[in-house]
Write a protein that holds these residues in place. Structure first.
Motif, PDB file in Angstrom:
ATOM      1  N   ARG A  99       0.816  -1.204   0.000  1.00 40.94           N
ATOM      2  CA  ARG A  99       0.000   0.000   0.000  1.00 40.94           C
ATOM      3  C   ARG A  99       0.862   1.270   0.000  1.00 40.94           C
ATOM      4  O   ARG A  99       1.746   1.405   0.839  1.00 40.94           O
ATOM      5  CB  ARG A  99      -0.904  -0.038   1.251  1.00 40.94           C
ATOM      6  CG  ARG A  99      -1.930   1.051   1.285  1.00 40.94           C
ATOM      7  CD  ARG A  99      -3.000   0.709   2.274  1.00 40.94           C
ATOM      8  NE  ARG A  99      -2.594   0.961   3.658  1.00 40.94           N
ATOM      9  CZ  ARG A  99      -3.470   1.157   4.653  1.00 40.94           C
ATOM     10  NH1 ARG A  99      -4.754   1.100   4.408  1.00 40.94           N
ATOM     11  NH2 ARG A  99      -3.039   1.375   5.868  1.00 40.94           N
ATOM     12  N   TRP A 155       1.564   2.010  -6.585  1.00 42.72           N
ATOM     13  CA  TRP A 155       0.277   1.710  -5.958  1.00 42.72           C
ATOM     14  C   TRP A 155      -0.562   2.989  -5.977  1.00 42.72           C
ATOM     15  O   TRP A 155      -0.181   3.994  -5.394  1.00 42.72           O
ATOM     16  CB  TRP A 155       0.503   1.244  -4.527  1.00 42.72           C
ATOM     17  CG  TRP A 155      -0.709   0.712  -3.833  1.00 42.72           C
ATOM     18  CD1 TRP A 155      -1.065  -0.598  -3.729  1.00 42.72           C
ATOM     19  CD2 TRP A 155      -1.705   1.451  -3.116  1.00 42.72           C
ATOM     20  NE1 TRP A 155      -2.228  -0.706  -3.003  1.00 42.72           N
ATOM     21  CE2 TRP A 155      -2.647   0.533  -2.616  1.00 42.72           C
ATOM     22  CE3 TRP A 155      -1.901   2.813  -2.853  1.00 42.72           C
ATOM     23  CZ2 TRP A 155      -3.760   0.905  -1.868  1.00 42.72           C
ATOM     24  CZ3 TRP A 155      -3.011   3.197  -2.122  1.00 42.72           C
ATOM     25  CH2 TRP A 155      -3.924   2.253  -1.640  1.00 42.72           C
ATOM     26  N   MET A 156      -1.690   2.946  -6.669  1.00 43.57           N
ATOM     27  CA  MET A 156      -2.503   4.153  -6.775  1.00 43.57           C
ATOM     28  C   MET A 156      -3.755   4.093  -5.897  1.00 43.57           C
ATOM     29  O   MET A 156      -4.238   5.115  -5.423  1.00 43.57           O
ATOM     30  CB  MET A 156      -2.940   4.385  -8.224  1.00 43.57           C
ATOM     31  CG  MET A 156      -1.780   4.533  -9.194  1.00 43.57           C
ATOM     32  SD  MET A 156      -0.814   6.029  -8.933  1.00 43.57           S
ATOM     33  CE  MET A 156      -1.680   7.180  -9.968  1.00 43.57           C
ATOM     34  N   SER A 157      -4.313   2.915  -5.729  1.00 41.99           N
ATOM     35  CA  SER A 157      -5.474   2.697  -4.863  1.00 41.99           C
ATOM     36  C   SER A 157      -5.614   1.185  -4.708  1.00 41.99           C
ATOM     37  O   SER A 157      -4.864   0.446  -5.353  1.00 41.99           O
ATOM     38  CB  SER A 157      -6.732   3.348  -5.469  1.00 41.99           C
ATOM     39  OG  SER A 157      -7.389   2.460  -6.329  1.00 41.99           O
ATOM     40  N   ARG A 196      -0.554  10.144  -3.833  1.00 39.79           N
ATOM     41  CA  ARG A 196      -1.490  10.846  -4.716  1.00 39.79           C
ATOM     42  C   ARG A 196      -2.145  11.927  -3.891  1.00 39.79           C
ATOM     43  O   ARG A 196      -2.720  11.659  -2.847  1.00 39.79           O
ATOM     44  CB  ARG A 196      -2.582   9.898  -5.192  1.00 39.79           C
ATOM     45  CG  ARG A 196      -2.200   9.024  -6.319  1.00 39.79           C
ATOM     46  CD  ARG A 196      -3.337   8.094  -6.611  1.00 39.79           C
ATOM     47  NE  ARG A 196      -4.212   8.630  -7.644  1.00 39.79           N
ATOM     48  CZ  ARG A 196      -5.253   7.966  -8.125  1.00 39.79           C
ATOM     49  NH1 ARG A 196      -5.564   6.790  -7.653  1.00 39.79           N
ATOM     50  NH2 ARG A 196      -5.989   8.485  -9.082  1.00 39.79           N
ATOM     51  N   TYR A 218      -8.793   3.271   3.156  1.00 37.84           N
ATOM     52  CA  TYR A 218      -8.301   2.473   2.019  1.00 37.84           C
ATOM     53  C   TYR A 218      -6.813   2.674   1.775  1.00 37.84           C
ATOM     54  O   TYR A 218      -6.091   1.720   1.545  1.00 37.84           O
ATOM     55  CB  TYR A 218      -9.106   2.800   0.760  1.00 37.84           C
ATOM     56  CG  TYR A 218     -10.538   2.398   0.920  1.00 37.84           C
ATOM     57  CD1 TYR A 218     -10.912   1.069   0.777  1.00 37.84           C
ATOM     58  CD2 TYR A 218     -11.511   3.323   1.283  1.00 37.84           C
ATOM     59  CE1 TYR A 218     -12.220   0.675   0.970  1.00 37.84           C
ATOM     60  CE2 TYR A 218     -12.825   2.943   1.477  1.00 37.84           C
ATOM     61  CZ  TYR A 218     -13.174   1.609   1.318  1.00 37.84           C
ATOM     62  OH  TYR A 218     -14.459   1.219   1.525  1.00 37.84           O
ATOM     63  N   CYS A 219      -6.341   3.925   1.786  1.00 38.37           N
ATOM     64  CA  CYS A 219      -4.905   4.089   1.542  1.00 38.37           C
ATOM     65  C   CYS A 219      -4.154   4.460   2.818  1.00 38.37           C
ATOM     66  O   CYS A 219      -2.926   4.521   2.806  1.00 38.37           O
ATOM     67  CB  CYS A 219      -4.628   5.063   0.407  1.00 38.37           C
ATOM     68  SG  CYS A 219      -5.184   6.722   0.648  1.00 38.37           S
ATOM     69  N   PHE A 276      -8.654  13.566  -4.148  1.00 36.00           N
ATOM     70  CA  PHE A 276      -7.348  13.787  -4.769  1.00 36.00           C
ATOM     71  C   PHE A 276      -6.397  12.612  -4.517  1.00 36.00           C
ATOM     72  O   PHE A 276      -5.281  12.605  -5.018  1.00 36.00           O
ATOM     73  CB  PHE A 276      -6.709  15.081  -4.257  1.00 36.00           C
ATOM     74  CG  PHE A 276      -7.248  16.311  -4.935  1.00 36.00           C
ATOM     75  CD1 PHE A 276      -6.889  16.606  -6.238  1.00 36.00           C
ATOM     76  CD2 PHE A 276      -8.105  17.168  -4.271  1.00 36.00           C
ATOM     77  CE1 PHE A 276      -7.373  17.736  -6.875  1.00 36.00           C
ATOM     78  CE2 PHE A 276      -8.595  18.303  -4.899  1.00 36.00           C
ATOM     79  CZ  PHE A 276      -8.226  18.592  -6.201  1.00 36.00           C
ATOM     80  N   GLY A 277      -6.827  11.659  -3.706  1.00 33.97           N
ATOM     81  CA  GLY A 277      -5.961  10.527  -3.393  1.00 33.97           C
ATOM     82  C   GLY A 277      -6.419   9.289  -4.126  1.00 33.97           C
ATOM     83  O   GLY A 277      -6.494   9.279  -5.350  1.00 33.97           O
ATOM     84  N   CYS A 278      -6.791   8.252  -3.361  1.00 31.18           N
ATOM     85  CA  CYS A 278      -7.127   6.980  -3.987  1.00 31.18           C
ATOM     86  C   CYS A 278      -8.496   7.005  -4.650  1.00 31.18           C
ATOM     87  O   CYS A 278      -8.847   6.093  -5.374  1.00 31.18           O
ATOM     88  CB  CYS A 278      -7.046   5.853  -2.962  1.00 31.18           C
ATOM     89  SG  CYS A 278      -8.221   6.006  -1.614  1.00 31.18           S
ATOM     90  N   LYS A 295     -11.445   6.783  -3.275  1.00 31.54           N
ATOM     91  CA  LYS A 295     -12.467   5.931  -2.668  1.00 31.54           C
ATOM     92  C   LYS A 295     -13.381   6.721  -1.725  1.00 31.54           C
ATOM     93  O   LYS A 295     -12.951   7.639  -1.042  1.00 31.54           O
ATOM     94  CB  LYS A 295     -11.796   4.811  -1.861  1.00 31.54           C
ATOM     95  CG  LYS A 295     -10.943   3.887  -2.691  1.00 31.54           C
ATOM     96  CD  LYS A 295     -11.764   3.126  -3.682  1.00 31.54           C
ATOM     97  CE  LYS A 295     -10.884   2.264  -4.578  1.00 31.54           C
ATOM     98  NZ  LYS A 295     -11.593   1.878  -5.802  1.00 31.54           N
TER      99      LYS A 295
END
Lengths: 189, 107
Positions: free
Chosen positions: A54, A67-69, A141, B8-9, B60-62, B64
């Motif tokens: 992750r 790893w983006m999501s 990200r 999630y991240c 702006f991230g994953c 989700k």
């Protein structure tokens, strides 16, 4: 065939940190459940690399897996190698619930180099970039200024940023402004 | 500044990394429901001073969606949890009850 060019046409800015066009980069997107062992096996077979943990980057030969999501991977490779990689991945993933796309020209890559790359990024991104909190091998990200971007450190003095091609000149200008000589507070030194 | 940990991240995402999604755990009323139920589903939202359950997206991230339990009065965050559930998990309820012993889940 038309000749591939980058959005920044090789632009470079020499400031407190050097901001430079990262050049043509092969980028392949994989959407699939990364927790699925069959996906890991297929990716390993096609790229030679293990799936990254992750928020991390794994690598094999010239390929880097970002790893983006939980269900998205971005694979960086040579620009000319991307179509073949898409074929290999698609073949390996036959029968799986997965999507493989060549997005090489959808995004731009910008390289930062010099003392203070952490500070230039920290000016624009809501991320703790202190040493020990964000390290090489990790990918994040987030946003820089007002636009979506992702970045990672190659070392303490080198970083790479990717963003959508359409906003690459904006991000280049933004990072150049953030890297003006004498504008770094020296917070992380 | 509101900081929520994306389940999630795993990053502590700041408010500007996130997009708000409004009240969580709504019961959907669609075809077959009466007009009052449908109206309430569309428009009626809680606006509590205190414990609140919300949906957020790590835009702006994953990318989700996830859930967050927080206090609208103090901005205290009790926890974030998966989007794939229709009610808060037990550990979130425990965290809220520990901090707000008098609080009761609204009907």
């Amino acid at each position: 065939m038309s000749e591939a060019v980058t959005a920044l046409a090789g632009a470079t800015y020499e400031g407190a940190v050097t901001v430079a066009d990262g050049g043509l980069t092969g980028m392949v997107q994989l959407r699939a459940d990364l927790a699925d062992a069959a996906v890991a096996t297929a990716v390993k077979a096609a790229t030679g690399a293990d799936l990254p943990d992750r928020r991390r980057i794994s690598a094999a030969k010239e390929q880097r897996l970002l790893w983006m999501s939980p269900d998205e991977l971005l694979i960086l490779t040579d620009h000319g190698a991307a179509p073949d990689l898409v074929k290999r991945l698609s073949t390996e993933l036959t029968g799986q619930h997965a999507l493989v796309l060549d997005l090489s020209d959808a995004r731009s890559r910008i390289r930062l180099s010099g003392q203070g790359v952490r500070e230039v990024l920290a000016k624009g991104a809501p991320v703790d970039l202190a040493p020990g909190r964000f390290e090489p091998g990790e990918v994040r990200r987030t946003r820089i200024g007002q636009i979506a971007a992702a970045f990672w450190l190659l070392s303490e003095t080198e970083a790479e940023v990717i963003c959508f091609r359409s906003v690459a000149p904006f991000l280049f200008d933004w990072l150049s402004t953030a890297a003006r000589p004498g504008s770094l507070p020296g917070h992380f030194r | 500044m509101l900081i929520l940990r994306c389940p999630y991240c795993g990053v502590d995402a700041e408010e500007t990394d996130l997009a708000p999604g409004g009240e969580a755990h709504l019961t959907r009323h669609g075809p077959g429901s009466d007009d009052a139920e449908f109206r309430d589903y569309l428009f009626q939202r809680r606006n509590p001073r205190g414990v609140h359950f919300e949906r957020w997206r790590h835009a702006f991230g994953c990318g989700k969606w996830f859930h967050a339990a927080r206090c609208t009065q103090t901005l205290e965050v009790f926890g974030t949890y998966s989007a794939q559930c229709s009610e808060p998990p037990e550990e979130i309820m425990t965290a809220i009850r520990t901090r707000r012993p008098d609080w009761e889940m609204p009907a």
